[in-house]
Scaffold this motif. Structure first.
Motif, short mmCIF file in Angstrom:
data_model
loop_
_atom_site.label_atom_id
_atom_site.label_comp_id
_atom_site.label_asym_id
_atom_site.label_seq_id
_atom_site.Cartn_x
_atom_site.Cartn_y
_atom_site.Cartn_z
N LEU A 63 0.83 -1.21 0.00
CA LEU A 63 0.00 0.00 0.00
C LEU A 63 0.86 1.26 0.00
N SER A 64 1.90 1.26 0.83
CA SER A 64 2.75 2.45 0.89
C SER A 64 3.42 2.72 -0.46
N LYS A 65 3.86 1.67 -1.12
CA LYS A 65 4.49 1.84 -2.44
C LYS A 65 3.46 2.34 -3.46
N GLN A 66 2.28 1.76 -3.45
CA GLN A 66 1.23 2.16 -4.39
C GLN A 66 0.82 3.62 -4.19
N LEU A 67 0.84 4.09 -2.94
CA LEU A 67 0.41 5.45 -2.63
C LEU A 67 1.56 6.45 -2.56
N GLU A 73 8.46 5.76 7.56
CA GLU A 73 7.84 6.88 8.27
C GLU A 73 6.48 6.51 8.86
N LEU A 74 5.85 5.46 8.33
CA LEU A 74 4.57 5.02 8.89
C LEU A 74 4.72 4.58 10.34
N PHE A 75 5.91 4.10 10.69
CA PHE A 75 6.14 3.51 12.01
C PHE A 75 6.81 4.45 13.01
N GLU A 76 7.07 5.69 12.60
CA GLU A 76 7.64 6.69 13.51
C GLU A 76 6.48 7.49 14.07
N LEU A 77 6.14 7.24 15.34
CA LEU A 77 4.97 7.85 15.94
C LEU A 77 5.08 9.37 15.98
#
Length: 120
Positions: A63-67, A73-77
């Motif tokens: 999903l991250s690649k597609q978007l 960065e998704l996992f850095e709160l």
């Protein structure tokens, strides 16, 4: 190794869903469209965006690649204000804003605020 609290893990799951939703809305894609692009379905996309259950990293990666989102960065709160700003921006992008969706966004902000209060 640092042990993460349940609240931190839940906030990261919420953040992943919020960031993916915002990116999808910015691109004008429906959950169904995005699901088809990664050979999945709209149900999975919705569950990830709502932070329901656990999702394998490989789907989140696809999903991250597609978007066009940086996976790491998704996992850095982010801090509370930044995460709430993402939710509010997503709300502005919603083109079919029902009362149910408005309620969802309101409850999501409340959930985020509660989880940040529970952080150590």
């Amino acid at each position: 190794m640092r042990k993460y609290s349940d609240s931190e893990i839940e906030l990261i799951n919420i953040q992943i869903g919020c960031l993916l939703r915002l990116a999808r809305l910015r691109k004008g894609l429906s959950q169904l469209d995005l699901g088809h692009q990664i050979d999945s379905n709209s149900t999975l996309i919705g569950r990830i965006e709502r932070a329901e259950g656990k999702t394998g990293w490989e789907k989140i990666y696809m999903l991250s690649k597609q978007l066009g989102i940086n996976f790491n960065e998704l996992f850095e709160l982010k801090d509370k204000e930044a995460l709430i700003a993402i939710v509010k921006e997503s709300l502005r992008y919603e083109d079919k804003l029902t009362q149910e969706k408005k309620k969802y966004y309101t409850l999501l902000i409340t959930r985020i605020e509660l989880k940040y209060k529970q952080l150590p």
